[in-house]
Structure formats: C-alpha cells, structure tokens
Design an enzyme around this catalytic site. Structure first.
Site, PDB file in Angstrom:
ATOM      1  N   GLY A 220       0.809  -1.229   0.000  1.00 55.68           N
ATOM      2  CA  GLY A 220       0.000   0.000   0.000  1.00 55.68           C
ATOM      3  C   GLY A 220       0.830   1.262   0.000  1.00 55.68           C
ATOM      4  N   ALA A 221       1.851   1.288  -0.859  1.00 55.22           N
ATOM      5  CA  ALA A 221       2.827   2.392  -0.777  1.00 55.22           C
ATOM      6  C   ALA A 221       2.785   3.334  -1.980  1.00 55.22           C
ATOM      7  CB  ALA A 221       4.229   1.827  -0.585  1.00 55.22           C
TER       8      ALA A 221
ATOM      9  N   ARG B 289       1.070   6.008  -2.103  1.00 55.95           N
ATOM     10  CA  ARG B 289       0.923   7.394  -1.654  1.00 55.95           C
ATOM     11  C   ARG B 289       1.083   7.475  -0.139  1.00 55.95           C
ATOM     12  NH1 ARG B 289      -4.544   8.577  -0.768  1.00 55.95           N
ATOM     13  NH2 ARG B 289      -5.682   6.683  -0.384  1.00 55.95           N
TER      14      ARG B 289
ATOM     15  N   ASN C 251       2.340  -2.101   5.495  1.00 58.84           N
ATOM     16  CA  ASN C 251       1.865  -0.724   5.637  1.00 58.84           C
ATOM     17  C   ASN C 251       0.375  -0.582   5.280  1.00 58.84           C
ATOM     18  OD1 ASN C 251       2.353   2.405   5.528  1.00 58.84           O
ATOM     19  ND2 ASN C 251       1.417   1.881   3.570  1.00 58.84           N
TER      20      ASN C 251
ATOM     21  N   SER D 199      -0.374   1.656  15.288  1.00 61.13           N
ATOM     22  CA  SER D 199      -0.977   2.986  15.436  1.00 61.13           C
ATOM     23  C   SER D 199      -1.039   3.342  16.917  1.00 61.13           C
ATOM     24  CB  SER D 199      -2.386   2.978  14.861  1.00 61.13           C
ATOM     25  OG  SER D 199      -3.048   4.193  15.142  1.00 61.13           O
TER      26      SER D 199
ATOM     27  N   TYR E  51     -11.008  -0.013  14.330  1.00 61.29           N
ATOM     28  CA  TYR E  51      -9.640   0.353  13.925  1.00 61.29           C
ATOM     29  C   TYR E  51      -8.664   0.143  15.093  1.00 61.29           C
ATOM     30  CZ  TYR E  51      -5.625   3.215  12.629  1.00 61.29           C
ATOM     31  OH  TYR E  51      -4.352   3.658  12.373  1.00 61.29           O
TER      32      TYR E  51
ATOM     33  N   LYS F  91      -5.531  -2.567  15.287  1.00 57.89           N
ATOM     34  CA  LYS F  91      -4.129  -2.174  15.420  1.00 57.89           C
ATOM     35  C   LYS F  91      -3.516  -2.724  16.720  1.00 57.89           C
ATOM     36  CE  LYS F  91      -3.352   0.138  11.616  1.00 57.89           C
ATOM     37  NZ  LYS F  91      -2.294  -0.241  10.659  1.00 57.89           N
TER      38      LYS F  91
ATOM     39  N   ILE G 168      -0.367  12.332  12.371  1.00 60.63           N
ATOM     40  CA  ILE G 168       0.569  12.677  11.304  1.00 60.63           C
ATOM     41  C   ILE G 168      -0.151  13.614  10.341  1.00 60.63           C
ATOM     42  CG2 ILE G 168       2.080  11.776   9.491  1.00 60.63           C
ATOM     43  CD1 ILE G 168       2.742  10.801  12.425  1.00 60.63           C
TER      44      ILE G 168
END
Ligand SMILES: NC(=O)c1ccc[n+]([C@@H]2O[C@H](COP(=O)([O-])OP(=O)(O)OC[C@H]3O[C@@H](n4cnc5c(N)ncnc54)[C@H](OP(=O)(O)O)[C@@H]3O)[C@@H](O)[C@H]2O)c1
Length: 262
Positions: free
Chosen positions: A32-33, A35, A110, A161, A174, A178, A206
């Site tokens: 999943g890289a 973006r 990721n 996370s 979620y 995690k 972030i």
C-alpha cells in the site's frame, strides 16, 4: 517552505552526503505504498540504497509516479497490484517480487484502512472489513513472505498505530485491529526468531496536509507535548531505523507521536 520529496529528503543519522547506503543490495516489499506514509517510507528506504517493490490496490497512477521517483534515486523499483485480503493475490505478488528483485530482505506491512464510526452504529461488515485488511492482511503477507525472508535473515516491520495503544471512542474496530497488530508483532518476533526480526511503528497524529483535517490537526497539535503533529518523513525515519537496526532488536512497538500517548 519546500515540501519533502525524492530530491529534498530529510537527512537521517549516518545517511549524510557521504553516500552511506546502509540498505544497498537489500530488497524491500512495502504494501500500500503508492501514496501517503507508504510512499514516504518507500522513498526513505530507496534513499538508503534498497531496491523497492511497492503494492497498490486502487492507486495505480500514484503507484506509477512513486516507482518513477524511487527509480530516480538509482535503485530498482517495481509496483504490483495486490489485495492483501486475498491469499491468491498475496502469493502471486510475493512470487513476482522475488522474481523481479531476486529475493526479499525486508517486508513492511503498511497497507490498512481507517474509518470513524460511532460504537452504537458500527456494523459487523465494518468490523470484519477493517480486521481483514488491518490485521489478517499483515498476518497473511508475513506468512507468505516467510520462506523468502528466512533465506536472508530478514525483517518484518508492521505499521501499528497510537490507536492500538490508546482507545479512541469512535474507532473501536480500527483501534482493536491495530492493537492486534501490536500483539501479532510480538508473537511473530518470538515465533520467527532467530531468523527474522519483527518490529512495529505506531504513528500518532501525522499531518499529511489534508485541508479537511486542518482544524482537527490544529487541536491535536495543542494536546501534543511536542506542540505539533508528525510528518510522513518522521514515520519513514522510524521504518528506516528498524530496517537498519541490529537484528537483536525485535518485538518492539515504537510510537512516533510527539509524546501524545504519554
Ligand atoms: N496517516 C496516519 O496519520 C496514521 C496514523 C497511525 C497509523 N497509521 C498507519 O500507517 C499506515 C499508513 O498510513 P496511511 O494513512 O498512509 O494509510 P492509508 O492511506 O489509509 O492506506 C495505505 C494504503 O493501503 C492500501 N490498502 C487498503 N486496503 C488494502 C487492501 N485490502 N489490499 C491492498 N492494499 C490496501 C491502499 O492502497 P490503494 O490506495 O492503492 O488502494 C492505501 O493507499 C497504515 O497502516 C495506517 O493504519 C497512519
């Protein structure tokens, strides 16, 4: 201020202009890289000399751009479509990565999904979908990558996370997914030692520059001991740390949160 990019990198310790490339000759797969944080990590690993395979699901165009940017750093780059919830897709992707890059040293799990939902209204479909991508996905990709990683005394780096360390009321699925990734990191670190080191980066708030999140980001910065939110490059620096750290460091969860979780 000029934003960070492939030609405007943050400098990490030991990675100055002396062309020190701690990952030269190493191969990385990062899911999943195309973006956002995955892209930032892929570029950081490429800058450190690694050949990089990225996966994407829907973001084909962004993946193509990321591959061009990685290649411009003088390493090999490849983008492959992969659905991490699908065993066949994951298996085919791993075979393709090894065929293209000659082996696998580092896997970065990721890819994930993030969703806000009131606890009362959270559906089983939502719960299962988040767990399928965020928890089962990293398990599946890791399991399929094992035989390749073992050959190279490899590493797995999971993206956890702060939400897996602290409860967020409107993110039950979620946060739970995690938290499970954090535990999976520790279990795999024990189960896969001594061949494979397994660690986890747990980002906090972030700021990726999204206008819709600006007000929220501002209020979170106020609550954060470091008085600001993090950047993609700071998360990438933590990924790079585990990618280059002594193999003796395993089973660790590293929060990148400016102290928000304290
Ligand atoms: N951003 C943050 O502030 C933050 C904070 C804490 C933790 N994290 C964690 O850090 C990681 C990266 O964050 P991010 O915000 O950059 O992630 P993101 O944009 O939400 O997702 C990253 C990528 O995951 C891919 N993906 C989703 N479901 C998939 C599936 N079933 N199969 C394959 N790929 C799939 C998507 O690929 P396509 O676009 O190609 O479909 C997406 O681009 C995630 O694990 C996230 O949970 C992020």
């Amino acid at each position: 201020m000029k934003g960070p990019g492939p030609r405007n990198p943050i400098q990490f310790p030991g990675m100055g202009k002396s062309v020190h490339k701690p990952l030269q000759g190493k191969t990385v797969l990062i899911t999943g890289a195309a973006r956002r944080l995955g892209r930032a990590s892929a570029l950081a690993l490429a800058r450190a000399g690694a050949d990089v395979a990225i996966t994407f699901r829907n973001s084909a165009r962004e993946a193509q751009h990321t591959v061009i940017d990685i290649s411009s750093l003088g390493v090999r780059a490849v983008a492959l479509r992969c659905d991490i919830t699908d065993q066949k897709s994951v298996r085919t992707t791993l075979k393709e990565v090894v065929k293209e890059l000659g082996g696998l040293d580092i896997l970065v799990n990721n890819a994930a999904n993030y969703e806000t939902a009131d606890f009362d209204k959270l559906t089983l479909q939502q719960w299962d979908a988040i767990f399928a991508s965020n928890t089962r996905g990293p398990f599946l990709v890791s399991q399929e990558a094992l035989k390749y990683l073992r050959e190279r005394q490899g590493r797995i780096i999971n993206m956890g996370s702060l939400g897996g360390l602290r409860p967020w009321a409107s993110h039950a699925h979620y946060c739970s997914s995690k938290a499970a990734v954090h535990m999976l990191t520790k279990v795999m670190a024990k189960a896969l030692a001594p061949e494979i080191a397994v660690n986890c980066v747990a980002p906090g708030m972030i700021d990726l520059g999204e206008k819709a999140a600006a007000a929220f980001m501002k209020s979170m910065a106020k609550q954060t001991p470091m008085h600001r939110n993090g950047t993609g490059e700071e998360v990438a620096a933590a990924i790079l740390f585990f990618a280059t750290a002594p193999h003796f460091i395993t089973g660790q969860i590293l929060a990148v949160d400016g102290g928000l979780g304290l």
